[in-house]
Motif scaffolding. Structure first.
Motif, PDB file in Angstrom:
ATOM      1  N   SER A 349       0.834  -1.194   0.000  1.00  0.00           N
ATOM      2  CA  SER A 349       0.000   0.000   0.000  1.00  0.00           C
ATOM      3  C   SER A 349       0.874   1.250   0.000  1.00  0.00           C
ATOM      4  CB  SER A 349      -0.902  -0.012   1.243  1.00  0.00           C
ATOM      5  OG  SER A 349      -1.773   1.092   1.258  1.00  0.00           O
ATOM      6  N   PHE A 350       0.375   2.277  -0.688  1.00  0.00           N
ATOM      7  CA  PHE A 350       1.119   3.523  -0.791  1.00  0.00           C
ATOM      8  C   PHE A 350       0.251   4.687  -0.319  1.00  0.00           C
ATOM      9  CE2 PHE A 350       3.104   0.527  -3.560  1.00  0.00           C
ATOM     10  CZ  PHE A 350       4.461   0.800  -3.473  1.00  0.00           C
ATOM     11  N   SER A 351       0.910   5.774   0.078  1.00  0.00           N
ATOM     12  CA  SER A 351       0.231   6.935   0.635  1.00  0.00           C
ATOM     13  C   SER A 351      -0.787   7.496  -0.352  1.00  0.00           C
ATOM     14  CB  SER A 351       1.257   8.011   0.982  1.00  0.00           C
ATOM     15  OG  SER A 351       1.932   8.452  -0.183  1.00  0.00           O
ATOM     16  N   PRO A 352      -1.746   8.303   0.128  1.00  0.00           N
ATOM     17  CA  PRO A 352      -2.787   8.855  -0.756  1.00  0.00           C
ATOM     18  C   PRO A 352      -2.230   9.544  -1.999  1.00  0.00           C
ATOM     19  CG  PRO A 352      -3.371   9.247   1.515  1.00  0.00           C
ATOM     20  CD  PRO A 352      -1.987   8.667   1.533  1.00  0.00           C
ATOM     21  N   GLY A 354       0.468   8.514  -3.378  1.00  0.00           N
ATOM     22  CA  GLY A 354       1.135   7.455  -4.108  1.00  0.00           C
ATOM     23  C   GLY A 354       2.638   7.537  -4.120  1.00  0.00           C
ATOM     24  N   ASP A 355       3.220   8.325  -3.228  1.00  0.00           N
ATOM     25  CA  ASP A 355       4.656   8.548  -3.275  1.00  0.00           C
ATOM     26  C   ASP A 355       5.445   7.860  -2.165  1.00  0.00           C
ATOM     27  OD1 ASP A 355       3.591  10.071  -1.280  1.00  0.00           O
ATOM     28  OD2 ASP A 355       4.813  11.855  -1.695  1.00  0.00           O
ATOM     29  N   LYS A 356       4.766   7.193  -1.224  1.00  0.00           N
ATOM     30  CA  LYS A 356       5.491   6.586  -0.106  1.00  0.00           C
ATOM     31  C   LYS A 356       4.893   5.236   0.262  1.00  0.00           C
ATOM     32  CE  LYS A 356       7.248   9.203   2.997  1.00  0.00           C
ATOM     33  NZ  LYS A 356       7.489  10.125   4.151  1.00  0.00           N
ATOM     34  N   ASP A 357       5.751   4.207   0.294  1.00  0.00           N
ATOM     35  CA  ASP A 357       5.343   2.877   0.715  1.00  0.00           C
ATOM     36  C   ASP A 357       5.037   2.915   2.211  1.00  0.00           C
ATOM     37  OD1 ASP A 357       5.424   0.081   1.591  1.00  0.00           O
ATOM     38  OD2 ASP A 357       6.355  -0.355  -0.335  1.00  0.00           O
ATOM     39  N   PHE A 358       3.977   2.224   2.624  1.00  0.00           N
ATOM     40  CA  PHE A 358       3.586   2.215   4.040  1.00  0.00           C
ATOM     41  C   PHE A 358       4.741   1.771   4.930  1.00  0.00           C
ATOM     42  CE2 PHE A 358       1.586   0.471   7.858  1.00  0.00           C
ATOM     43  CZ  PHE A 358       0.692   1.492   8.182  1.00  0.00           C
ATOM     44  N   VAL A 359       5.545   0.827   4.445  1.00  0.00           N
ATOM     45  CA  VAL A 359       6.678   0.329   5.225  1.00  0.00           C
ATOM     46  C   VAL A 359       7.626   1.460   5.609  1.00  0.00           C
ATOM     47  CG1 VAL A 359       8.782  -1.072   5.083  1.00  0.00           C
ATOM     48  CG2 VAL A 359       6.606  -2.028   4.334  1.00  0.00           C
ATOM     49  N   ASP A 453      -4.383  -3.222   1.274  1.00  0.00           N
ATOM     50  CA  ASP A 453      -4.573  -2.185   2.272  1.00  0.00           C
ATOM     51  C   ASP A 453      -3.926  -2.645   3.579  1.00  0.00           C
ATOM     52  OD1 ASP A 453      -6.563   0.363   2.738  1.00  0.00           O
ATOM     53  OD2 ASP A 453      -6.387  -0.826   4.564  1.00  0.00           O
ATOM     54  N   PRO A 454      -3.264  -1.758   4.335  1.00  0.00           N
ATOM     55  CA  PRO A 454      -2.641  -2.163   5.600  1.00  0.00           C
ATOM     56  C   PRO A 454      -3.603  -2.810   6.583  1.00  0.00           C
ATOM     57  CG  PRO A 454      -1.828  -0.013   4.938  1.00  0.00           C
ATOM     58  CD  PRO A 454      -2.954  -0.351   4.000  1.00  0.00           C
TER      59      PRO A 454
END
Length: 550
Positions: A349-352, A354-359, A453-454
């Motif tokens: 999953s990526f931020s709203p 789309g620029d950052k991986d949840f990890v 989704d996380p």
């Protein structure tokens, strides 16, 4: 293990599943002949169940996805494709109501039509406390599902109804960003009420005690955890049967990776899994395939036992700090798997924006640190006035699980003097039973995303989740997860931030300690074409697979 990776959610199996070759790759004469469309593959563990309401693991979900069919399927790029539905659902502006027109061509393997009532029955059965479905919580976005699961309302109150023979109406409690993905997940597939009543407690216990609406039907399955071989046969009543090329898929359980590889090399099978040294040795093989999956494997601590040393946070931290995850992924597994430093896996999953991986949002990560491991263990010894402890590590009886467990045993016992790890190796189905009943101290298990989704991971560790086998309980965490699920369906920015906060609680307390993100490594005959590998939901889709000689 899966979905339970696993398992897929689940508890999942901790080895890769792959494939091999039963026909001559270079037989020029055979090119002009009609190819028998039989695909033979190896499975590492037995098939636990084909009951749609009860499945929780990777192996079962793979089977269900190919012998049943739901409202949607996942396409080649994990996009949603109408299947049991005629078209994509119509959704109200507030995101709470879904109207679905079903595919009127769809029929069961006994010729009866698949109707809206079959979906209503299936979903109601899954949330009914009497069914004891561990995946019941997945239905919680649907109106009244949570109250039905807790016994406050009857199952007929669930927010799904048959508007007509081929029209479904679904109402949600709150707008849920990932809900449409659930409609392609096996636990949301239809079931026939008359068949369930006919067989009673024996329903779906064998391949004969159910009916199918997927591309294949199951044969020769004798029961949960019993059969070491079974097969999927083309379903002649399937609405899209002209697109199904395989006549049959034969499955054999082979737990020794070396034996499975020999079968592949001898042409007995068309696909086999690889693990550890075998994966490393076959990386240059043109038949070699590896895919990093959206899963996390971890050591699960049993927190249910009274007075257990596992309830001590410093003890859990000591275990976590003692594990070299890079060495584990690169040297022990050696199949493309990656070290895992957080509960939620990378690439899911990526931020709203789309620029950052949840990890990469996690401030607290599980790392290898000998000094901190020893410091935490020393604290525990002083706090509890104990110098030694014996613990049982539960694993499946596969070669890969054995090798991993021996690595943990050596690393922990060498660094943390006084801790003794006793390994218990049991068949896959037995390991699931023991996880569920709490008969273990530590367990090597994992989870694979059911949807992108996380929350596919974070929901599992709430106090009342039936898949929370370790018995972790934290009121702050429960409240935070409830807020995310119930109030933040449309506020994607705040929802993202709250999921980060929830993940921080888990990484600070470590009721589980992340180990690795598993890559599936296997050999597959290059003449087998069209198998779709999905990063979410069921792992392999065989509907469009076929054997094509070069």
């Amino acid at each position: 293990m899966k979905k339970i990776l696993l398992i897929s959610s689940l508890v999942l199996s901790i080895i890769s599943i792959g494939g091999c070759s039963t026909f001559e790759k270079n037989n020029e004469e055979s090119k002009s002949e009609i190819v028998d469309q039989v695909f033979k593959r190896v499975e590492a563990v037995e098939l636990p169940t084909v009951d749609i309401s009860l499945a929780t693991d990777v192996v079962s979900h793979r089977a269900l996805y190919n012998i049943y069919e739901g409202i949607y399927r996942f396409g080649k790029s994990n996009e949603l494709v109408p299947a049991g539905a005629k078209e994509m659902a119509k959704i109200s502006e507030d995101g709470l109501k879904y109207t679905i027109h079903l595919n009127e061509k769809a029929v069961w393997s006994d010729g009866k039509p698949v109707t809206a009532k079959d979906y209503v029955f299936s979903w109601q059965r899954s949330v009914d406390p009497a069914t004891a479905s561990e995946y019941a919580y997945m239905f919680s976005p649907i109106k009244n599902a949570t109250k039905i699961i807790s016994g406050e309302l009857g199952r007929e109150s669930l927010g799904i109804k048959a508007i007509g023979k081929y029209e479904l109406g679904i109402e949600l409690e709150t707008a849920t960003p990932y809900f449409q993905n659930l409609l392609a997940f096996p636990n949301f597939f239809p079931q026939r009420e008359d068949i369930a009543k006919k067989y009673g407690n024996e329903y779906a216990k064998t391949s004969e005690n159910t009916v199918y609406n997927g591309a294949f039907v199951l044969e020769d399955y004798k029961g949960p955890g019993v059969s070491t071989e079974w097969k999927y046969t083309k379903n002649d009543t399937y609405w899209d049967k002209d697109e199904v090329k395989l006549r049959e898929i034969e499955v054999n359980v082979v737990k020794e990776a070396g034996t499975a590889l020999s079968m592949y090399e001898d042409g007995q099978v068309d696909e086999t899994y690889l693990s550890g040294e075998l994966a490393q040795q076959n990386k240059e093989n043109t038949d070699f395939v590896t895919v990093l999956q959206p899963n996390t494997f971890y050591l699960q601590f049993n927190l249910k036992k009274d007075q257990s040393i596992l309830k001590n946070k410093n003890f859990r931290k000591a275990i976590s700090y003692s594990i070299n995850r890079e060495l584990l992924a690169n040297n022990i597994l050696s199949n493309g798997s990656k070290a895992a430093y957080t509960y939620v896996p990378m690439g899911l999953s990526f931020s709203p924006l789309g620029d950052k991986d949840f990890v990469n949002t996690s401030r607290t990560k599980a790392v290898f640190d000998k000094k901190k491991a020893e410091e935490c263990w020393n604290k525990v010894q002083k706090e509890l006035n104990r110098k030694s402890i014996d613990l049982e590590l539960l694993v499946t009886d596969t070669e890969s699980a054995k090798r991993l467990s021996e690595y943990f045993q050596e690393e922990i016992q060498t660094l943390l003097k006084g801790i003794k790890i006793n390994i218990t190796s049991v068949p896959y189905a037995v390991s699931l039973d023991r996880l569920q009943s709490g008969e273990y101290d530590l367990a090597l298990t994992g989870w694979s995303a059911d949807y992108p989704d996380p929350m596919s991971f974070l929901n599992l560790l709430t106090t009342n989740n039936q898949l929370n086998y370790g018995g972790y309980s934290n009121k702050e965490y429960d409240t935070l997860v409830s807020e995310i699920n119930d109030n933040l369906g449309t506020d994607v920015g705040l929802r993202w931030d709250k999921m980060i906060d929830a993940n921080e609680i888990i990484m600070d307390e470590e009721p589980i300690t992340p180990l690795f993100q598993l890559a599936k490594a296997y050999l597959r005959n290059p003449n087998v074409k069209g198998i779709e590998a999905h990063s979410i939901g069921a792992e392999f889709d065989y509907k469009n697979a076929e054997i094509v000689l070069k």
